[in-house]
Each structure stands twice: as structure tokens, then as C-alpha cells.
Design a protein around this motif. Structure first.
Motif, mmCIF file in Angstrom:
data_model
loop_
_atom_site.group_PDB
_atom_site.id
_atom_site.type_symbol
_atom_site.label_atom_id
_atom_site.label_comp_id
_atom_site.label_asym_id
_atom_site.label_seq_id
_atom_site.Cartn_x
_atom_site.Cartn_y
_atom_site.Cartn_z
ATOM 1 N N LYS A 36 -26.450 77.314 75.530
ATOM 2 C CA LYS A 36 -25.891 78.278 74.581
ATOM 3 C C LYS A 36 -25.055 77.544 73.522
ATOM 4 C CE LYS A 36 -22.899 82.327 74.447
ATOM 5 N NZ LYS A 36 -22.069 83.239 75.246
ATOM 6 N N GLN A 37 -24.266 76.573 73.962
ATOM 7 C CA GLN A 37 -23.420 75.797 73.042
ATOM 8 C C GLN A 37 -24.272 75.065 72.002
ATOM 9 O OE1 GLN A 37 -20.993 72.824 74.987
ATOM 10 N NE2 GLN A 37 -20.598 71.760 73.072
ATOM 11 N N ALA A 38 -25.327 74.378 72.447
ATOM 12 C CA ALA A 38 -26.182 73.630 71.519
ATOM 13 C C ALA A 38 -26.875 74.581 70.549
ATOM 14 C CB ALA A 38 -27.209 72.809 72.287
ATOM 15 N N TRP A 39 -27.330 75.739 71.040
ATOM 16 C CA TRP A 39 -28.018 76.700 70.169
ATOM 17 C C TRP A 39 -27.056 77.236 69.111
ATOM 18 C CZ3 TRP A 39 -32.625 77.698 68.608
ATOM 19 C CH2 TRP A 39 -32.869 78.857 67.866
ATOM 20 N N GLU A 40 -25.832 77.557 69.501
ATOM 21 C CA GLU A 40 -24.854 78.067 68.533
ATOM 22 C C GLU A 40 -24.521 77.009 67.480
ATOM 23 O OE1 GLU A 40 -21.696 79.490 71.048
ATOM 24 O OE2 GLU A 40 -22.764 81.358 71.488
ATOM 25 N N GLU A 41 -24.421 75.754 67.899
ATOM 26 C CA GLU A 41 -24.163 74.677 66.940
ATOM 27 C C GLU A 41 -25.345 74.521 65.980
ATOM 28 O OE1 GLU A 41 -23.101 71.168 69.147
ATOM 29 O OE2 GLU A 41 -21.346 72.162 70.009
ATOM 30 N N TRP A 42 -26.571 74.633 66.510
ATOM 31 C CA TRP A 42 -27.739 74.551 65.635
ATOM 32 C C TRP A 42 -27.747 75.711 64.637
ATOM 33 C CZ3 TRP A 42 -30.772 72.262 62.718
ATOM 34 C CH2 TRP A 42 -31.833 72.922 62.120
ATOM 35 N N GLN A 43 -27.408 76.905 65.083
ATOM 36 C CA GLN A 43 -27.390 78.059 64.182
ATOM 37 C C GLN A 43 -26.454 77.818 63.000
ATOM 38 O OE1 GLN A 43 -29.237 81.460 64.845
ATOM 39 N NE2 GLN A 43 -30.260 79.530 65.274
ATOM 40 N N SER A 44 -25.316 77.196 63.258
ATOM 41 C CA SER A 44 -24.376 76.857 62.181
ATOM 42 C C SER A 44 -24.988 75.854 61.217
ATOM 43 C CB SER A 44 -23.106 76.242 62.760
ATOM 44 O OG SER A 44 -22.125 77.179 62.904
ATOM 45 N N GLN A 45 -25.598 74.804 61.773
ATOM 46 C CA GLN A 45 -26.232 73.778 60.933
ATOM 47 C C GLN A 45 -27.368 74.384 60.119
ATOM 48 O OE1 GLN A 45 -25.413 70.595 60.348
ATOM 49 N NE2 GLN A 45 -23.638 70.844 61.650
ATOM 50 N N GLN A 46 -28.169 75.217 60.768
ATOM 51 C CA GLN A 46 -29.304 75.842 60.085
ATOM 52 C C GLN A 46 -28.832 76.706 58.924
ATOM 53 O OE1 GLN A 46 -33.093 77.830 61.866
ATOM 54 N NE2 GLN A 46 -31.451 79.329 61.960
ATOM 55 N N THR A 47 -27.792 77.477 59.145
ATOM 56 C CA THR A 47 -27.250 78.337 58.082
ATOM 57 C C THR A 47 -26.785 77.501 56.898
ATOM 58 O OG1 THR A 47 -26.600 80.013 59.691
ATOM 59 C CG2 THR A 47 -25.477 80.065 57.548
ATOM 60 N N MET A 48 -26.104 76.391 57.178
ATOM 61 C CA MET A 48 -25.651 75.525 56.083
ATOM 62 C C MET A 48 -26.840 74.930 55.332
ATOM 63 S SD MET A 48 -22.182 73.636 57.367
ATOM 64 C CE MET A 48 -22.685 73.126 58.990
ATOM 65 N N LEU A 49 -27.876 74.515 56.054
ATOM 66 C CA LEU A 49 -29.062 73.951 55.383
ATOM 67 C C LEU A 49 -29.742 75.000 54.513
ATOM 68 C CD1 LEU A 49 -30.703 71.796 58.199
ATOM 69 C CD2 LEU A 49 -29.653 70.963 56.083
ATOM 70 N N ILE A 50 -29.901 76.209 55.033
ATOM 71 C CA ILE A 50 -30.537 77.286 54.266
ATOM 72 C C ILE A 50 -29.751 77.552 52.994
ATOM 73 C CG2 ILE A 50 -31.035 79.761 54.253
ATOM 74 C CD1 ILE A 50 -31.694 79.428 57.303
ATOM 75 N N ASN A 51 -28.442 77.650 53.119
ATOM 76 C CA ASN A 51 -27.607 77.941 51.952
ATOM 77 C C ASN A 51 -27.563 76.780 50.964
ATOM 78 O OD1 ASN A 51 -27.016 80.481 52.942
ATOM 79 N ND2 ASN A 51 -25.110 79.836 53.897
ATOM 80 N N GLU A 52 -27.344 75.579 51.455
ATOM 81 C CA GLU A 52 -27.204 74.401 50.598
ATOM 82 C C GLU A 52 -28.496 74.097 49.845
ATOM 83 O OE1 GLU A 52 -25.554 70.610 49.227
ATOM 84 O OE2 GLU A 52 -24.503 72.168 50.349
ATOM 85 N N LYS A 53 -29.609 74.192 50.549
ATOM 86 C CA LYS A 53 -30.893 73.810 49.958
ATOM 87 C C LYS A 53 -31.656 75.006 49.393
ATOM 88 C CE LYS A 53 -31.245 69.695 52.800
ATOM 89 N NZ LYS A 53 -31.035 68.726 51.762
ATOM 90 N N HIS A 54 -31.037 76.187 49.426
ATOM 91 C CA HIS A 54 -31.648 77.410 48.887
ATOM 92 C C HIS A 54 -33.040 77.632 49.475
ATOM 93 C CE1 HIS A 54 -28.320 77.524 46.077
ATOM 94 N NE2 HIS A 54 -28.573 76.262 45.779
#
Length: 90
Positions: A36-54
């Protein structure tokens, strides 16, 4: 009692996800091998990538890119991060 898994990212027993995070074989694999911890950390990273790279999740190439970055993240390999992001001080 909380279910645990041997987390691929952290190489130790941790709290498991409550259900597969996506449908199909891939979701089941993540459910059995990612905490659960690793998945939540990935979700944060994924959100930043989606936003940063449009990124548009409607674009199959963008989805493939995110899948590749997710694999790298869970395998402790270098993965793309949002440029210029500075984590908040605690």
C-alpha cells in the motif's frame, strides 16, 4: 487482521493493497507484490509526471510511458521525476 505482502519495491513485508489497483492480470500482479505504501508513493509520482509533462491519459503513448515509469519505480531503477519539484520541509 491486515493482509501483508512482500513488497517488490521495499523488499520486506508491508501492508497490502485492499484490492487490485487496476483490472486484469497486471492489477493482480500489483496486488500480490506491491505494498500500500509503495502504491501511494507511486500515485504521487504519477500525478506529478502527468501534471509536469501535460500528459493525456487518452493518448496510448502517454499510458505506455507511465506504465514504463511505474515499472522502473517499483523495481528501484532510475525513473523520470517532475523537474523542479522541491518536497516540502517537515
Amino acid at each position: 487482521m491486515t493482509r501483508t505482502v512482500f513488497c517488490r519495491k521495499y523488499q520486506k513485508e508491508l501492508e497490502a493493497l485492499p484490492f487490485p489497483p487496476m483490472p486484469g492480470k497486471r492489477g493482480e500482479e500489483l496486488f500480490e507484490n506491491i505494498s500500500k505504501q509503495a502504491w501511494e508513493e507511486w500515485q504521487s509520482q504519477q500525478t506529478m509526471l502527468i501534471n509536469e509533462k501535460h500528459l493525456s491519459l487518452m493518448d496510448p503513448n502517454n499510458r505506455k510511458y507511465l506504465q514504463a515509469q511505474m515499472e522502473r519505480f517499483f523495481n528501484n531503477e532510475p525513473f523520470d521525476k517532475a523537474e523542479g519539484y522541491v518536497p516540502p520541509e517537515k
